[in-house]
Design a protein around this motif. Structure first.
Motif: not given
Length: 378
Positions: A112-122
């Motif tokens: 998720c970090l690598q792809t930048g997916w849903q940065k605002n999600y916990k």
């Protein structure tokens, strides 16, 4: 006669380091985009690519190629492309001892970090969402044994497109293998790879179809590519401009001219004619109205040499001179052909991939000059 290139040779084509038109076109959007695409080659996982690739495989490959390359899953629908990318990253580092997606919480967060997916999600929300959306896909990846996974919905769409192309009065003649097997003066090549050089750069092209006609020592070539589009087939000219299929057509035509002597010798002919490139097009949105498009010589010229900016001033006078100092209205921005893009590619090969081609004449630590067109390169 009908000749189908073995899949192993097609695989070797894709593994080759030679330059393809699809790679070269990435330079249109600049150096950063080009490098990003080189590092992140995940287009093969997109729904658009999977559908087109599967259709090509059925229509231009050997009978067993589809089953060897694709795995039809039990899923009705796949996760989103972003979610699939995350699951694919996790799967690359999966272990036999951990057979389910929920056993990879740390790997999910890293992806998720690598792809930048849903940065605002916990963090826990990210893990829960990916497990919910991607668990079945993860299981199917394990079962597929390296094949490309397609859903039932995708499989139905692929079959609908193939059926339309094979049965339409407009296109069925191109897919009648029995017919071409019997014709004496025609040879149809399916998945025809070409390796060639332009300015000492190793290049490659892969034609979906190449029909060769021999008559009175004249060899006539009909190069063809199969395209699927998200929109109506009547709107395909928009896709030509968006995806620069003109450049593809010009590149493939250049490739054919480069092997002129070999082809003439192979077919025992003295003269070569290459018909203007054709695209066979069907829609993924609504099947039943496939179309065949043939590019003009002018469009081929744009694909190779590009086109200067076209503008008009307030008096309505059209001009190709981008330096006219008037209140201009741009009718068509400048278009790069593969000739210009190869010059840029050569620049990077000789000078490294750090400095954008547009800044090649700029002095260090000085402001970059711009006008309405953008960066002044000279």
């Amino acid at each position: 006669m009908l000749q189908i290139t073995p899949q192993i040779q097609v695989d070797q084509y894709y593994e080759s380091d030679a330059l393809s038109q699809s790679t070269l076109k990435n330079l249109i959007k600049g150096l950063d985009y080009f490098l990003e695409k080189q590092e992140k080659k995940d287009d093969e996982e997109s729904d658009f690519f999977v559908i087109g690739s599967a259709v090509d495989c059925i229509l231009t490959g050997n009978d067993e190629d589809f089953g060897n390359k694709f795995y039809i899953s039990n899923m009705e629908n796949s996760p989103s492309e972003a979610e699939m990318e995350i699951v694919n990253l996790v799967f690359q580092n999966s272990e036999e001892s951990r057979p389910t997606l929920k056993q990879y919480p740390e790997e999910i967060l890293q992806a998720c970090l690598q792809t930048g997916w849903q940065k605002n999600y916990k963090d826990q929300t990210k893990i829960d969402k990916i497990i919910e959306k991607g668990s079945l896909y993860f299981e199917e990846l394990r079962r597929s044994q390296g094949k490309i996974v397609i859903t039932k919905t995708q499989d139905n769409l692929i079959n609908a497109i193939v059926t339309s192309l094979r049965e339409s009065e407009t296109t069925k003649k191109f897919f009648d293998r029995e017919l071409y097997s019997k014709l004496e003066h025609y040879t149809m090549f399916l998945q025809y790879p070409i390796y060639f050089k332009i300015n000492n750069i190793d290049c490659k092209a892969l034609l979906d179809m190449l029909i060769c006609e021999v008559e009175d020592e004249i060899l006539v070539l009909y190069p063809i590519d199969i395209k699927t589009t998200r929109f109506s087939t009547i709107d395909f000219p928009n896709a030509v401009r968006t995806y620069r299929y003109d450049l593809q057509a010009a590149w493939y035509t250049e490739a054919l001219w480069s092997i002129k002597d070999r082809l003439l010798k192979e077919f025992n002919c003295k003269h070569l004619i290459i018909n203007n490139f054709q695209f066979i097009v069907e829609s993924t949105a609504k099947q039943g109205k496939p179309m065949v498009y043939q590019v003009t010589s002018e469009l081929l010229k744009i694909g190779k040499f590009g086109q200067e900016e076209i503008s008009a001033n307030k008096m309505g006078i059209h001009s190709l001179d981008v330096n006219v100092n008037t209140n201009r209205r741009i009718i068509s921005p400048a278009i790069k052909g593969f000739d210009q893009l190869l010059k840029e590619y050569t620049f990077y090969m000789e000078n490294g991939w750090d400095k954008d081609y547009r800044l090649r004449n700029q002095k260090e630590n000085l402001p970059v000059s711009i006008d309405w067109k953008g960066i002044l390169e000279e």
